[in-house]
Design a protein around this motif. Structure first.
Motif, short mmCIF file in Angstrom:
data_model
loop_
_atom_site.label_atom_id
_atom_site.label_comp_id
_atom_site.label_asym_id
_atom_site.label_seq_id
_atom_site.Cartn_x
_atom_site.Cartn_y
_atom_site.Cartn_z
N ALA A 62 0.87 -1.22 -0.13
CA ALA A 62 0.00 -0.04 -0.03
C ALA A 62 0.91 1.26 0.26
CB ALA A 62 -0.90 -0.17 1.25
N ALA A 63 1.63 1.44 0.69
CA ALA A 63 2.98 2.42 0.79
C ALA A 63 3.44 2.74 -0.37
CB ALA A 63 3.76 2.38 1.88
N ARG A 64 4.20 1.69 -0.79
CA ARG A 64 4.91 1.78 -2.27
C ARG A 64 4.04 2.09 -3.39
NH1 ARG A 64 6.60 -3.01 -1.88
NH2 ARG A 64 5.21 -4.33 -3.29
N THR A 65 2.83 1.50 -3.35
CA THR A 65 1.76 2.08 -4.46
C THR A 65 1.38 3.39 -4.23
OG1 THR A 65 1.08 -0.43 -4.75
CG2 THR A 65 -0.30 1.33 -5.73
N ALA A 66 1.15 3.88 -3.07
CA ALA A 66 0.74 5.22 -2.94
C ALA A 66 1.72 6.26 -3.45
CB ALA A 66 0.68 5.27 -1.42
N VAL A 67 3.11 5.91 -3.49
CA VAL A 67 3.92 6.86 -3.98
C VAL A 67 3.81 7.07 -5.48
CG1 VAL A 67 6.45 7.18 -4.58
CG2 VAL A 67 5.74 6.47 -2.03
N THR A 68 3.71 5.85 -5.97
CA THR A 68 3.32 5.95 -7.50
C THR A 68 1.86 6.69 -7.94
OG1 THR A 68 4.62 4.16 -7.90
CG2 THR A 68 3.01 4.59 -9.75
N ALA A 69 0.99 6.36 -6.88
CA ALA A 69 -0.45 6.70 -7.07
C ALA A 69 -0.42 8.33 -6.97
CB ALA A 69 -1.43 6.13 -6.12
N ARG A 70 0.56 8.75 -6.18
CA ARG A 70 0.42 10.28 -6.05
C ARG A 70 1.26 11.19 -6.94
NH1 ARG A 70 -1.18 13.82 -6.69
NH2 ARG A 70 -1.12 15.90 -5.46
N VAL A 71 2.44 10.34 -7.25
CA VAL A 71 3.42 11.40 -8.19
C VAL A 71 3.29 11.15 -9.75
CG1 VAL A 71 4.98 11.80 -6.26
CG2 VAL A 71 5.40 9.88 -7.82
N GLN A 72 2.44 10.00 -10.25
CA GLN A 72 2.34 9.79 -11.58
C GLN A 72 2.16 11.05 -12.25
OE1 GLN A 72 -1.44 8.17 -12.63
NE2 GLN A 72 -2.31 8.05 -10.77
N ASN A 73 2.65 11.21 -13.50
CA ASN A 73 2.86 12.81 -14.12
C ASN A 73 3.14 13.69 -13.43
OD1 ASN A 73 1.87 12.99 -16.94
ND2 ASN A 73 0.33 14.45 -16.14
N ASN A 74 4.05 13.48 -12.56
CA ASN A 74 4.41 14.74 -11.70
C ASN A 74 3.47 15.13 -10.78
OD1 ASN A 74 6.86 14.65 -13.25
ND2 ASN A 74 6.37 16.29 -14.54
N GLY A 75 2.62 14.29 -10.36
CA GLY A 75 1.46 14.74 -9.56
C GLY A 75 0.19 15.28 -10.18
N GLN A 76 0.54 15.49 -11.32
CA GLN A 76 -0.55 16.40 -12.10
C GLN A 76 -1.46 15.37 -12.98
OE1 GLN A 76 2.11 20.10 -13.51
NE2 GLN A 76 2.73 18.14 -14.29
N SER A 77 -2.47 14.77 -12.08
CA SER A 77 -3.52 13.95 -12.77
C SER A 77 -4.73 14.21 -12.02
CB SER A 77 -2.99 12.23 -12.77
OG SER A 77 -4.06 11.82 -13.12
N CYS A 78 -5.75 14.05 -12.83
CA CYS A 78 -7.20 14.21 -11.92
C CYS A 78 -7.36 12.98 -11.09
CB CYS A 78 -8.36 14.27 -12.94
SG CYS A 78 -8.07 15.90 -13.85
N ILE A 79 -7.00 11.79 -11.44
CA ILE A 79 -7.09 10.52 -10.76
C ILE A 79 -6.01 9.93 -9.86
CG2 ILE A 79 -8.76 9.70 -12.46
CD1 ILE A 79 -6.66 7.85 -13.67
N ALA A 127 -6.67 3.78 -12.44
CA ALA A 127 -5.95 3.91 -13.84
C ALA A 127 -7.05 3.57 -14.68
CB ALA A 127 -4.83 2.64 -14.07
N SER A 128 -7.03 4.28 -15.88
CA SER A 128 -7.92 4.18 -16.96
C SER A 128 -7.65 3.18 -17.75
CB SER A 128 -8.18 5.54 -17.64
OG SER A 128 -6.92 6.05 -18.11
N HIS A 129 -8.73 2.19 -18.29
CA HIS A 129 -8.58 1.27 -19.33
C HIS A 129 -9.52 1.38 -20.37
CE1 HIS A 129 -8.59 -2.88 -21.00
NE2 HIS A 129 -7.41 -3.11 -20.46
N PRO A 130 -9.43 0.81 -21.57
CA PRO A 130 -10.54 1.02 -22.54
C PRO A 130 -11.61 0.35 -22.33
CG PRO A 130 -8.23 0.15 -23.53
CD PRO A 130 -8.03 0.75 -22.01
N ALA A 131 -11.34 -0.69 -21.68
CA ALA A 131 -12.54 -1.57 -21.33
C ALA A 131 -13.73 -1.09 -20.15
CB ALA A 131 -12.48 -2.98 -20.86
N LEU A 132 -13.13 -0.06 -19.32
CA LEU A 132 -13.67 0.11 -18.31
C LEU A 132 -14.39 1.64 -18.20
CD1 LEU A 132 -11.24 -1.30 -15.52
CD2 LEU A 132 -13.34 -2.02 -16.51
#
Length: 470
Positions: free
Chosen positions: A252-269, A426-431
């Protein structure tokens, strides 16, 4: 805002573009309307051939267009390549599935008979010219996730892209042209925001889709409503990331880092508010903060960089104002909280974790668009749900738990367009993708997304006259 490529790593203006005048805008709108009359009659096989060709070209172009995106808006170049390839995937997904997604639907025979029909069906037809107002943060993906389904449905597109990614915008028009799409199917409008209203009010434009800020969404929705035109809006987000006692805290902690800083943190999601049960708060906070502190901030064209600059000087100033307000009102920066001292040029900001955030602070209510996380301690699921929903936004959400009762509770009660368990949004074409509350309305992607810009047509056939009574 000028239409220009300004490198956020250096602040240097690399290239400027003149905005289209009224005559060129009219030429392009007219070309789109004229093309729609013909393109709408093409079959799915032909549309799929064209979209697959565009996907092939984009796959070949991925290294070069990735560098262009990075130069224009600052995302790490590895992430830019991944974005291009994600677009390729979505194009091929819609090329393969659009015909099935838009197949006629047949009501139950008993209902058809009850309606007085011999037979009836639901048929999907394209609406026409769709205006897309798109942001800079995912300059390829945001466009393709509209364009691929819209073109496969038989619509044509006009793109008003963000003014700081003009080269990416022009690349997209050229991509569809090289793929063989007829003139007018997909065109870029190099215009400022002031030109949107006149284009949207043009009777030849049937609908609009916008991804961007809440004020921009309000403006487009208001104009479209006045003209009685369909819109899809994907606006801001302040997504919660909930961690419960049964979670795998290390993951959870490891994924949280990626979840927060993806795209330099500039993501609506991007996950922005980290809501952690008191039983695991200290462990999570320690590991999450260490992960944020260890990120490499630097030149986004360097393959080893984790976090590049923010897209604009104003964007950094807005983020700084939120952090400074929180610190002045009693929050604590567990890491970060300032500009990196080693970067005198460019619009960099340190990965930051704020603890002790309260509802008196602006960052509790406003979206932090950059690598800044807020940490909250809660005593149980009731408090977690209440805090997660205590925002005007409702785009997506993340929950870490292995407790089935938690799963049922959060699915039922979180006010969001998505609930992602034990992973990051994360967005995916099927969802289907989209939000509630001030995060907008309508859906992109999946079968829901391709139908947003279709005329849902009832086709009803009366019974044949009885020859004995005619």
């Amino acid at each position: 805002m000028p239409i220009a490529t300004v490198n956020p790593t250096s602040g240097e203006t690399l290239k400027t573009f003149d905005a289209f005048g009224a005559e060129e805008i009219e030429r392009r709108v007219a070309a789109a309307a004229d093309r729609f009359r013909h393109y709408r009659t093409t079959g799915f096989d032909e549309r799929a051939r064209l979209l697959n060709r565009a996907a092939d070209l984009l796959e070949q172009d991925a290294p070069d267009i990735a560098r262009t995106m990075t130069t224009e808006m600052g995302k790490p170049v590895a992430a830019a390549r991944a974005e291009a390839l994600k677009c390729v995937k979505a194009m091929r997904w819609y090329a393969q599935r659009a015909e099935d997604l838009l197949a006629d639907e047949h009501p139950a025979e008993a209902d058809v008979t009850d309606s007085g029909a011999a037979h009836a069906r639901v048929h999907y037809r394209p609406l026409g010219v769709v205006l897309a107002v798109m942001p800079w943060n995912f300059p390829l993906w945001q466009v393709v996730r509209f364009a691929a389904p819209a073109l496969m449905a038989g619509n044509v597109g006009l793109l008003k892209h963000a003014s700081n990614v003009p080269q990416t915008a022009l690349y997209l028009e050229d991509l569809f042209r090289r793929a063989g799409y007829p003139e007018g199917c997909f065109q870029t409008l190099l215009v400022g925001s002031g030109a949107i209203e006149s284009v949207l009010r043009d009777p030849r434009v049937a609908a609009a889709t916008l991804t961007g800020s809440e004020p921009a969404g309000r403006s487009v929705a208001s104009i479209a409503s006045d003209e009685v035109k369909k819109t899809v809006l994907e606006l801001g987000g302040s997504d919660p990331y909930v961690v419960m006692p049964s979670a795998d805290i290390e993951r959870a902690a490891r994924t949280a880092v990626t979840a927060r800083v993806q795209n330099n943190g500039q993501s609506c999601i991007a996950a922005k508010r980290f809501i952690v049960h008191e039983d695991v708060y200290d462990t999570f906070a320690e590991r999450f903060t260490a992960g944020m502190r260890d990120l490499t901030v630097g030149d986004p064209l360097d393959e080893s960089t984790d976090v590049g600059p923010l897209s604009s000087e104003q964007g950094r100033a807005d983020l700084e104002a939120l952090v400074d307000d929180a610190l002045e009102r009693g929050a604590t920066a567990l890491c970060g909280g300032a500009r990196p001292k080693e970067y005198e040029r460019g619009w960099f900001y340190e990965p930051t974790v704020l603890a002790g955030v309260t509802d008196a602070m602006r960052i509790h209510r406003e979206e932090a668009f950059g690598p800044v996380a807020t940490l909250y301690r809660v005593g149980g699921p009731d408090e977690a749900v209440s805090l997660a929903n205590d925002t005007p936004f409702g785009l997506s959400s993340n929950v870490w738990t292995r407790d089935e009762e938690d799963v049922r509770r959060f699915v039922r009660d979180l006010e969001a367009g998505g609930v992602y368990f034990n992973g990051m949004t994360a967005s995916h074409p099927a969802l289907p993708f989209g939000g509630v509350k001030r995060s907008g309305y309508g859906r992109e992607l999946s079968g829901h997304g391709i139908k947003e810009f279709c005329n849902v047509t009832t086709v009803w056939h009366g019974p044949e006259p009885d020859s004995r009574t005619s």
